[in-house]
Design an enzyme around this catalytic site. Structure first.
Site, short mmCIF file in Angstrom:
data_model
loop_
_atom_site.label_atom_id
_atom_site.label_comp_id
_atom_site.label_asym_id
_atom_site.label_seq_id
_atom_site.Cartn_x
_atom_site.Cartn_y
_atom_site.Cartn_z
N GLY A 1 0.82 -1.20 0.00
CA GLY A 1 0.00 0.00 0.00
C GLY A 1 0.86 1.25 0.00
N ALA A 2 0.33 2.30 -0.59
CA ALA A 2 0.99 3.61 -0.57
C ALA A 2 0.01 4.64 -0.04
CB ALA A 2 1.48 3.98 -1.97
N LYS B 1 0.15 -0.19 23.47
CA LYS B 1 -0.56 0.61 22.48
C LYS B 1 -1.99 0.10 22.30
CE LYS B 1 -0.70 2.47 17.84
NZ LYS B 1 -0.28 2.40 16.42
N GLU C 1 -12.99 -1.61 12.67
CA GLU C 1 -12.24 -2.74 13.21
C GLU C 1 -12.78 -3.14 14.58
OE1 GLU C 1 -7.75 -2.46 11.62
OE2 GLU C 1 -8.39 -0.67 12.72
#
Length: 311
Positions: free
Chosen positions: A7-8, A186, A268
């Site tokens: 991915g970019a 996290k 998500e």
């Protein structure tokens, strides 16, 4: 060292672009639409840490993969992971290291099941970035860290080599000797932030102004207890930092999940909040249960609307 960045988008574009600008051998794995954008505009990054324009970043489509790569950086949404794994499978060789920067922990198990535990590193990123309408990366704050390490060892030659390759790039790359601990910490914060801001439909500052800071703090406590039950109790600095961020008056911070929810997009829910709840075992987590119920109700409404539109 050959890097394949899957991915970019905001994450892959930023970190991959910085690596490419530093002279590393980087190729972006993209879909046709993103390939067209890169062909037209190149890869552009607007950042407080320095703007960057890469006129012709190397990129390819999944069906064009013709070699193995040393490191594959994966930063997709968790609900896209199965399709993403299929897209880069041909790039995985005997010595390939896969470096995911997804939130949560469940993706590690899925990647290991597909490619083997020995190929999977742990990783996380600390950055606020997005793509604008033209496909340019907009870096929104000063943080731009990528932390990684071996899951079951303090270090290794391959991890050290990756750290050396990243050292010259214009972002904060750090090799961690305890990446599972950092990933849990996290995850605790992200779950608390997402659960609270989605449940109460507001920023941290809105929640504090409403006198409801007890909600994110209850989530913080519940998630911390779950992590501790798995052998990763959050360390005091991480807990204090999360407490401060979740109770900051006037803070505009929200979870990206809330932004997705407000757009009517996929979220998500299962991968961040649901998976944390599933790991609670016998621990009571009533606030987390309520937050998850709220997210699943949204998903049910979204599915119902999609069915109506299709009919």
């Amino acid at each position: 060292m050959k890097f394949l960045v899957v991915g970019a988008g905001a994450l892959g574009g930023y970190f991959g672009g910085r690596l490419l600008a530093a002279g590393q051998d980087v190729t972006f794995l993209v879909r046709a639409r993103r390939a067209a954008q890169l062909n037209e505009r190149g890869l552009r990054i607007s950042s407080p840490k320095g703007d960057l324009v890469l006129p012709a970043p190397p990129h390819l489509l999944s069906e064009q993969i013709a070699q193995h790569y040393d490191v594959i950086i994966v930063g997709c949404k968790a609900y896209d992971l199965d399709a993403t794994m299929a897209s880069f499978a041909a790039a995985v060789g005997p010595d390939t290291a896969i470096l995911p920067v997804l939130n949560g922990m469940g993706h590690l198990e899925r990647l290991a099941a597909r490619f083997g535990q020995q190929r999977v590193l742990g990783g996380l990123c600390l950055i606020s970035a997005t793509l604008d309408e033209q496909g340019d990366v907009q870096h929104l704050n000063d943080a731009h860290a990528l932390v990684f390490g071996e899951l079951d060892a303090a270090t290794s030659p391959r991890a050290a080599a990756i750290a050396e390759a990243m050292a010259g790039a214009n972002f904060d790359a750090r090799l961690s000797a305890g990446i599972r601990q950092e990933m849990w910490e996290k995850w605790i914060f992200i779950t608390s932030l997402a659960g609270a801001t989605c449940l109460l439909r507001g920023s941290v500052g809105d929640i504090v102004a409403a006198g409801q800071a007890r909600v994110p703090l209850a989530l913080l406590d519940e998630c911390g207890a779950i992590a501790a039950s798995h052998g990763f109790p959050p360390r005091q600095p991480a807990t204090e930092r999360a407490h401060t961020m979740l109770t900051a008056a006037g803070s505009p911070i929200t979870a990206s999940m809330l932004k997705d929810l407000q757009r009517g997009s996929a979220i998500e829910a299962d991968h961040i909040v649901g998976d944390m709840l599933a790991r609670a075992r016998q621990l009571a987590a009533p606030t987390l249960q309520l937050a998850y119920a709220h997210l699943k109700t949204y998903e049910a409404q979204r599915a119902r609307q999609a069915a109506l539109n299709a009919g």
